[in-house]
Design an enzyme around this catalytic site. Structure first.
Site, short mmCIF file in Angstrom:
data_model
loop_
_atom_site.label_atom_id
_atom_site.label_comp_id
_atom_site.label_asym_id
_atom_site.label_seq_id
_atom_site.Cartn_x
_atom_site.Cartn_y
_atom_site.Cartn_z
N ARG A 57 -20.17 27.53 9.15
CA ARG A 57 -21.52 28.08 9.30
C ARG A 57 -21.93 29.04 8.19
O ARG A 57 -23.03 28.92 7.64
CB ARG A 57 -21.64 28.84 10.65
CG ARG A 57 -21.88 27.97 11.84
CD ARG A 57 -21.20 28.55 13.05
NE ARG A 57 -19.76 28.46 12.84
CZ ARG A 57 -19.05 27.38 13.10
NH1 ARG A 57 -19.62 26.33 13.62
NH2 ARG A 57 -17.75 27.32 12.85
N THR A 58 -21.08 30.00 7.89
CA THR A 58 -21.52 31.04 6.95
C THR A 58 -21.77 30.43 5.58
O THR A 58 -22.80 30.68 4.94
CB THR A 58 -20.46 32.16 6.87
OG1 THR A 58 -20.11 32.52 8.20
CG2 THR A 58 -20.99 33.38 6.15
N LYS A 86 -3.58 30.39 -10.87
CA LYS A 86 -2.78 30.74 -12.07
C LYS A 86 -2.53 32.24 -12.15
O LYS A 86 -2.04 32.73 -13.16
CB LYS A 86 -3.53 30.28 -13.33
CG LYS A 86 -3.88 28.82 -13.38
CD LYS A 86 -4.72 28.53 -14.63
CE LYS A 86 -5.72 27.42 -14.38
NZ LYS A 86 -6.82 27.43 -15.36
N ARG A 107 -16.36 35.48 0.94
CA ARG A 107 -15.51 35.58 2.13
C ARG A 107 -14.08 35.66 1.64
O ARG A 107 -13.67 34.88 0.78
CB ARG A 107 -15.68 34.39 3.06
CG ARG A 107 -14.59 34.38 4.14
CD ARG A 107 -14.83 33.41 5.23
NE ARG A 107 -15.94 33.82 6.08
CZ ARG A 107 -16.27 33.20 7.21
NH1 ARG A 107 -15.57 32.14 7.60
NH2 ARG A 107 -17.27 33.61 7.95
N HIS A 135 -18.43 41.63 9.24
CA HIS A 135 -19.15 40.39 8.98
C HIS A 135 -20.64 40.72 9.18
O HIS A 135 -21.26 40.30 10.17
CB HIS A 135 -18.67 39.33 9.98
CG HIS A 135 -18.99 37.91 9.62
ND1 HIS A 135 -19.88 37.57 8.62
CD2 HIS A 135 -18.55 36.74 10.15
CE1 HIS A 135 -19.96 36.24 8.55
NE2 HIS A 135 -19.15 35.72 9.46
#
Ligand code: CP
Length: 309
Positions: A57-58, A86, A107, A135
Site C-alpha cells: 500500500r504505502t 556492495k 521505508r 509511520h
C-alpha cells in the site's frame, strides 16, 4: 500555512491545525485520486521511492499519487538490487537520490532511518515507516478516514487492538488521537502492550487510555475498532511470537454486541486477525482506508513540493 520543503518524519512534528490543513487538502484530492479528473501540478518533478522493506500500500499509493499529480517516480523496492549490497551506506544512497529527484520517500527497517535521511537530503523526506518507530503518512490517512466516516474525532471511542508493542502505525495514531481528544482503549496480549514512551506521550496530551486484554467488553461502546497484525518480523525471538500468534480474532460472533455503526479499520496487510466474513459487512472500512492513502499522499506531495492547483 507553508509546507514547502518540509520533511514528514513523525506526526509529533505537526500541530493539530497543521494536521487539519493537510486533511482539508486531502479532501480536495479525492476526485483526482479516483481518476475522475486530471491534475498535473507536479509535472516535471521526480519522486525517489526508496523501499528497504516490503510494502504494498504505502509504496504503490505514493507512486500512484505522484503519477496522479503529473510527476514521475524512480526508485527501488528491493534493496538487494542496489549498491547497498556492495556496502554503500544509507547516507550515500540518500545523497544520490537527493541529486536525482525533488522528493524522497523512504521505508527502512531501522528506527530513526528517515530522520537520518533528512539530515543528508536537501529535498523533503517523507517517512514511509521506520522499523517499529513511526509511520506518519499512515497516521494521516487513518485520521482522514475516521474524520470522513465519523465527521469528527473528538470524543470518539476508539479501540486499538493487537500488537501495540511493535506496530508503528498505532504508535503514531495513539499520539494523534490524543491530540484530538478521542477516548482510547488499548487491547493487546500482555507481552505486546503499548510502550511506556507512547503512553506517556498520550497522557501529556491529556488522554487517559485504558489498557485491557478483554476485547469483547471494550468494543461494546466503540465507534472505531483499529486492528493490527502481530508484527512477526520484529520479534527478536521466534518463541515469543509463537506464544501470541492467534491471540485475537475479529469475527461476526465477536461483533454481536457491538454498535451497529462500529467501523473496523486495519492498516493492512492482515493475516488471520480479521475473518474475511467481515469484509462484506457495513463494519469493514479497511479497504476504503487503504484507498485514502492516495488523496492524503497526493496532498502531502503537493504541499511539500509547493504544487499549486
Ligand atoms: N499499511 C502499510 O504500511 O501497508 P504496506 O506495508 O503494504 O505498505
Amino acid at each position: 500555512m507553508n509546507f514547502q520543503g518540509r520533511d514528514i518524519i513523525s506526526i509529533k512534528d505537526f500541530s493539530k491545525n497543521e494536521i487539519n490543513f493537510i486533511l482539508k487538502n486531502a479532501e480536495k484530492m479525492v476526485e483526482y485520486a479516483k481518476g475522475k479528473n486530471y491534475i498535473d501540478i507536479l509535472k516535471g518533478k521526480i519522486l525517489s521511492s526508496l523501499f528497504f522493506e516490503p510494502s504494498t500500500r504505502t509504496r504503490l499509493s505514493f507512486e500512484s499519487s505522484m503519477n496522479r499529480l503529473g510527476g514521475r517516480v524512480i526508485g527501488f523496492a528491493d534493496p538487494t538490487a542496489t549498491s547497498q549490497k556492495k556496502g554503500e551506506s544509507l547516507a550515500d544512497t540518500i545523497r544520490m537520490a537527493d541529486s536525482y529527484s525533488d522528493v524522497i520517500v523512504i521505508r527502512h527497517p531501522q528506527e530513526g532511518a528517515a530522520r537520518l535521511a533528512a539530515e543528508f537530503a536537501e529535498a523533503p523526506v517523507l517517512n514511509a515507516g521506520d522499523g517499529a518507530g513511526r509511520h506518519p503518512t499512515q497516521c494521516l490517512l487513518d485520521l482522514f478516514t475516521i474524520k470522513s466516516e465519523k465527521k469528527k474525532i473528538e470524543g470518539k471511542n476508539i479501540v486499538l487492538l493487537g500488537d501495540l508493542k511493535y506496530g508503528r502505525t498505532v504508535h503514531s495514531l495513539a499520539y494523534a488521537l490524543s491530540l484530538y481528544g478521542a477516548n482510547l482503549t488499548f487491547v493487546s496480549p500482555d507481552s505486546l502492550k503499548m510502550p511506556t514512551e507512547v503512553l506517556n506521550e498520550c497522557e501529556e496530551l491529556g488522554a487517559q487510555p485504558r489498557n485491557t486484554s478483554n476485547l469483547e467488553k471494550s468494543i461494546k461502546n466503540a465507534d472505531v475498532l483499529y486492528v493490527t497484525r502481530i508484527q512477526k518480523e520484529r520479534f527478536p525471538d521466534a518463541e515469543e511470537y509463537n506464544q501470541v500468534v492467534g491471540a485475537y480474532k475479529v469475527d461476526k460472533n465477536l461483533l454481536k454486541n457491538s454498535r451497529r455503526d462500529l467501523v473496523i479499520m486495519h492498516p493492512l496487510p492482515r493475516v488471520t486477525e480479521i475473518n474475511p466474513e467481515i469484509d462484506k459487512t457495513t463494519h469493514a472500512l479497511y479497504f476504503k482506508q487503504a484507498f485514502n492513502g492516495v488523496p492524503v499522499r497526493m496532498a502531502l506531495l503537493s504541499l511539500v513540493l509547493g504544487g499549486k492547483k
